[in-house]
Scaffold this motif. Structure first.
Motif, PDB file in Angstrom:
ATOM      1  N   ILE A 104       0.790  -1.143  -0.144  1.00 38.91           N
ATOM      2  CA  ILE A 104       0.042   0.126  -0.171  1.00 38.91           C
ATOM      3  C   ILE A 104       0.879   1.189  -0.052  1.00 38.91           C
ATOM      4  N   LEU A 105       0.555   2.086  -1.017  1.00 38.02           N
ATOM      5  CA  LEU A 105       1.115   3.412  -0.955  1.00 38.02           C
ATOM      6  C   LEU A 105       0.394   4.568  -0.152  1.00 38.02           C
ATOM      7  N   SER A 106       0.808   5.214   0.742  1.00 38.20           N
ATOM      8  CA  SER A 106      -0.236   5.944   1.569  1.00 38.20           C
ATOM      9  C   SER A 106       0.595   7.516   1.647  1.00 38.20           C
ATOM     10  N   VAL A 107      -0.078   8.550   0.982  1.00 38.61           N
ATOM     11  CA  VAL A 107       0.356   9.715   1.075  1.00 38.61           C
ATOM     12  C   VAL A 107       0.226  10.611   2.329  1.00 38.61           C
ATOM     13  N   SER A 108       1.223  11.228   2.807  1.00 38.34           N
ATOM     14  CA  SER A 108       1.096  11.999   4.090  1.00 38.34           C
ATOM     15  C   SER A 108      -0.112  12.797   4.297  1.00 38.34           C
ATOM     16  N   PRO A 109      -0.676  13.023   5.240  1.00 36.55           N
ATOM     17  CA  PRO A 109      -2.088  13.703   5.322  1.00 36.55           C
ATOM     18  C   PRO A 109      -1.769  15.282   4.746  1.00 36.55           C
ATOM     19  N   TYR A 110      -2.569  15.733   4.081  1.00 32.22           N
ATOM     20  CA  TYR A 110      -2.506  16.836   3.450  1.00 32.22           C
ATOM     21  C   TYR A 110      -3.539  18.025   4.000  1.00 32.22           C
ATOM     22  N   TYR A 111      -3.453  19.262   3.880  1.00 28.68           N
ATOM     23  CA  TYR A 111      -4.122  20.364   4.126  1.00 28.68           C
ATOM     24  C   TYR A 111      -4.051  20.529   5.665  1.00 28.68           C
ATOM     25  N   ASN A 112      -4.239  19.552   6.651  1.00 32.65           N
ATOM     26  CA  ASN A 112      -4.388  19.555   8.008  1.00 32.65           C
ATOM     27  C   ASN A 112      -2.906  20.098   8.665  1.00 32.65           C
TER      28      ASN A 112
END
Length: 293
Positions: A102-110
């Motif tokens: 699984i490729l999981s992008v770092s949380p954005y906007y927050n």
């Protein structure tokens, strides 16, 4: 994870003119990648316009791709976002058949702190049945996974096995290479950085331009892995302009236009808020395609 060493491609999601998913074109694209020598496919990374897809569409695309590939290449599923509770639920319920990671992008906007990023990924790792690739792309997310946080995660979570790095920060890449465990993989997440990152010790790339030029990207990565940097530099230089044009009006707008011109997919439709590239960019892309071809 030998499956993740080499040239991977972040697949685009083709759409019909009415905005629905074009599965015939998706099948053509997958076959093109396999025929041209890609090592693995990433399904529904950010290049796949995943944020604009419904839950049912994502499920159908993952299932279609797994069935169409039928074991011919390793598959990585993109599952990431800024709602930790929701991402944990998606990862927990994900049908892993046919997928190796699984490729999981770092949380954005927050804009979470490093502690928040750590706890986000730790929560995902606790439910994931597959190895996890961190994805750091500060230009899109507004926050940066610092090397110390990535290394901390590798020590706390045995199933976090790689990072796709698209920060453009070579001091950061070097720090990861210096401090990481031997079996933790550094993967380029930025096409123009692949050659120099592999010189530092990265194992390959998850490419965007590889959608349109899979053989060239795969050859570049293979050349780097064999320390044949003369060949790699030639391909790197040849792809610089077309890569820039792929991103100049948003990803994946440019690469979709190239794929349409190559007749790999039927349309270059994208979903709002993205729009197809302008006439000026179309003309620039066609001019550069003629040079490359």
């Amino acid at each position: 994870m030998n499956e993740l060493q080499g040239a991977g491609v972040a697949l685009i999601t083709p759409f019909n003119m009415d905005g629905t998913v074009d599965y015939e074109s998706l099948g053509n694209l997958i076959d093109y990648q396999i025929k041209e020598g890609m090592d693995y496919l990433v399904v529904l990374g950010t290049t796949g316009e995943t944020a604009t897809l419904t839950t049912e569409e994502r499920k159908q695309i993952w299932e279609f791709t797994s069935a169409h590939v039928a074991g011919r290449l390793p598959l990585v599923a993109g599952i990431g976002g800024n709602n930790t509770q929701e991402i944990v639920k998606q990862v927990d319920q994900f049908d892993i058949r046919g997928y190796c990671a699984i490729l999981s992008v770092s949380p954005y906007y927050n804009k979470p702190t490093q502690e928040g990023i750590f706890r986000h990924y730790k929560a995902i790792s606790e439910v994931s049945k597959l190895p996890i690739i961190l994805y750091n792309v500060p230009g899109r997310t507004g926050s940066n996974i610092l090397p110390a946080t990535a290394i901390r995660l590798t020590k706390a979570c045995s199933n976090i096995i790689a990072i796709k790095e698209a920060s453009g920060n070579f001091a950061q890449f070097a720090e990861i290479m210096r401090d990481k465990p031997d079996d933790f993989l550094l993967i380029s997440g930025d096409d123009p950085a692949t050659l120099p990152m592999m010189a530092l010790g990265a194992v390959g790339v998850i490419s965007v331009v590889g959608n349109a030029y899979p053989k060239k990207v795969a050859t570049l990565v293979t050349a780097c892995s064999k320390n044949d940097y003369a060949t790699a530099r030639e391909i790197h230089s040849a792809l610089l302009k077309i890569t820039d044009l792929c991103f100049i009006e948003g990803n994946p707008c440019g690469v979709k236009y190239i794929l349409k011109k190559q007749e790999v997919i039927a349309t270059d439709e994208v979903r709002l808020p993205l729009v197809p590239v302008s006439l000026q960019t179309q003309e620039a892309i066609e001019k550069e395609m003629a040079i490359i071809d």
